[in-house]
Scaffold this motif. Structure first.
Motif, mmCIF file in Angstrom:
data_model
loop_
_atom_site.group_PDB
_atom_site.id
_atom_site.type_symbol
_atom_site.label_atom_id
_atom_site.label_comp_id
_atom_site.label_asym_id
_atom_site.label_seq_id
_atom_site.Cartn_x
_atom_site.Cartn_y
_atom_site.Cartn_z
ATOM 1 N N ASP A 45 0.806 -1.742 -5.419
ATOM 2 C CA ASP A 45 -0.577 -0.707 -4.033
ATOM 3 C C ASP A 45 -1.224 -1.967 -5.233
ATOM 4 N N GLY A 82 1.166 -0.893 -0.053
ATOM 5 C CA GLY A 82 0.741 -0.188 0.250
ATOM 6 C C GLY A 82 0.895 1.337 -0.046
ATOM 7 N N THR A 83 2.106 1.348 -1.088
ATOM 8 C CA THR A 83 2.547 1.908 -0.965
ATOM 9 C C THR A 83 1.888 3.816 -1.160
ATOM 10 N N GLU A 132 -3.405 -6.091 -4.557
ATOM 11 C CA GLU A 132 -3.762 -6.302 -3.416
ATOM 12 C C GLU A 132 -2.899 -7.099 -2.057
ATOM 13 N N TRP A 133 -2.700 -6.718 -2.057
ATOM 14 C CA TRP A 133 -1.943 -6.663 -0.561
ATOM 15 C C TRP A 133 -0.517 -7.631 -0.654
ATOM 16 N N ASN A 139 1.389 0.610 5.987
ATOM 17 C CA ASN A 139 0.880 1.682 6.350
ATOM 18 C C ASN A 139 -0.391 1.597 5.279
ATOM 19 N N GLY A 143 -10.380 4.671 -0.171
ATOM 20 C CA GLY A 143 -9.515 3.178 -0.072
ATOM 21 C C GLY A 143 -8.346 3.568 0.727
ATOM 22 N N ALA A 144 -7.841 4.993 0.859
ATOM 23 C CA ALA A 144 -6.542 4.533 2.152
ATOM 24 C C ALA A 144 -6.657 4.879 2.803
#
Ligand SMILES: C[S@@+](CC[C@H](N)C(=O)[O-])C[C@H]1O[C@@H](n2cnc3c(N)ncnc32)[C@H](O)[C@@H]1O
Length: 279
Positions: free
Chosen positions: A144, A121-122, A171-172, A187, A209-210
């Protein structure tokens, strides 16, 4: 009638008083952005008149700021770990608190390590780029689910000429396929769906979404904690940023997944914001 730099700062500070917790700072940042002046110039040339074009542009930005738009989206820039990053409404605005995640990661990575590290999730690339810059022998994989965010992160990487980062979409843990890493940092979104903070301040303009992770804000952390284990080598690390009141829950999630040496680290204000565990 045309305004001087000083008059603009006074006028803008007054205009933004109701909308911003830092009206004078915002006024100065917008003025520096439009005129290209350094902060000292705002003082040494305080009585200089603003060119009409700059004044027009500043009035537009002031109106948008008064409506709540974050300064970082208006200027398109935010500093993180002394890196000058481009930011757009497609990415979370990197927070100073997140520097704790970088600090904690670096505390575990020897200076000359040749580790493989993932930043899940950069967003703007903030964490991945900071770690990659500080540990040039490491390979950092930045992922991401948002292609738009990845494009910003990649542009930041090119601009900063940091060579040891690669970008992957998905996804992840999915973009890591079956790779084994030395460290995973993230994060992730950690705000609960119904949290009233989502209706206040800068976050209103940031990508949902963040920010949001299920009913209790922990859904992303649960997935990462569960899936990261099989991607981390024995003795390797998982580090997660979370909300100041989520430390006990995150501790329980990590311990429940079998991570060892689970610990939480306080930020400069003494709030527990980063938890870690080893495999
Ligand atoms: C809180 S932001 C963090 C951004 C950046 N790392 C920072 O610290 O400024 C969370 C990021 O996770 C990404 N994200 C949300 N859901 C995701 C998922 N299922 N898989 C991968 N990334 C995801 C978002 O697009 C966003 O960029």
């Amino acid at each position: 009638m045309a305004m001087t730099l000083e008059q603009f700062i006074r006028h803008a500070t007054h205009q933004l008083a109701a909308a911003s917790p830092s009206p004078r700072l915002d006024a100065e940042v917008l003025l520096m952005h439009v005129t290209g002046h350094a902060r000292t110039t705002l003082i040494t040339r305080a009585h200089e008149l603003l060119p009409p074009e700059s004044e027009k542009r500043l009035r537009e930005l002031l109106t948008r700021r008064a409506r709540g738009e974050p300064v970082a989206y208006l200027t398109g820039r935010r500093e993180f770990w002394s890196l000058d990053l481009s930011v757009t409404p497609d990415v979370l605005i990197p927070r100073p608190e997140t520097e704790l995640l970088v600090e904690q990661a670096l505390a575990h990575i020897p200076d000359d390590a040749e580790w493989t590290i993932a930043d899940l999730g950069t967003g703007s690339g903030a964490v991945a780029l900071a770690i990659a810059m500080e540990r040039p022998r490491c390979r950092v994989i930045a992922t991401d689910v948002s292609e738009a965010a990845l494009a910003i992160a990649q542009a930041n990487d090119v601009h900063l000429a940091i060579a040891n980062v690669e970008f992957r979409h998905g996804e992840w843990l999915t973009p890591l396929a079956d790779e084994l890493l030395d460290m995973i940092v993230s994060n992730p979104p950690y705000i609960a769906e119904q949290d009233l903070h989502l209706t206040q301040g800068d976050v209103r303009f940031e990508p949902r979404g963040a920010l949001v992770a299920g009913a209790d804000g922990l859904s992303a952390i649960r997935v990462i904690a569960a899936d990261a284990r099989r991607h981390i080598r024995s003795g390797g690390f998982l580090l997660l940023e979370h909300g100041f009141d989520q430390a006990p829950a995150v501790h329980a999630i990590l311990a429940g997944q079998g991570y060892e040496s689970v610990a939480t680290c306080p930020d400069l204000q003494g709030l527990p914001r980063v938890s870690s565990g080893t495999v």
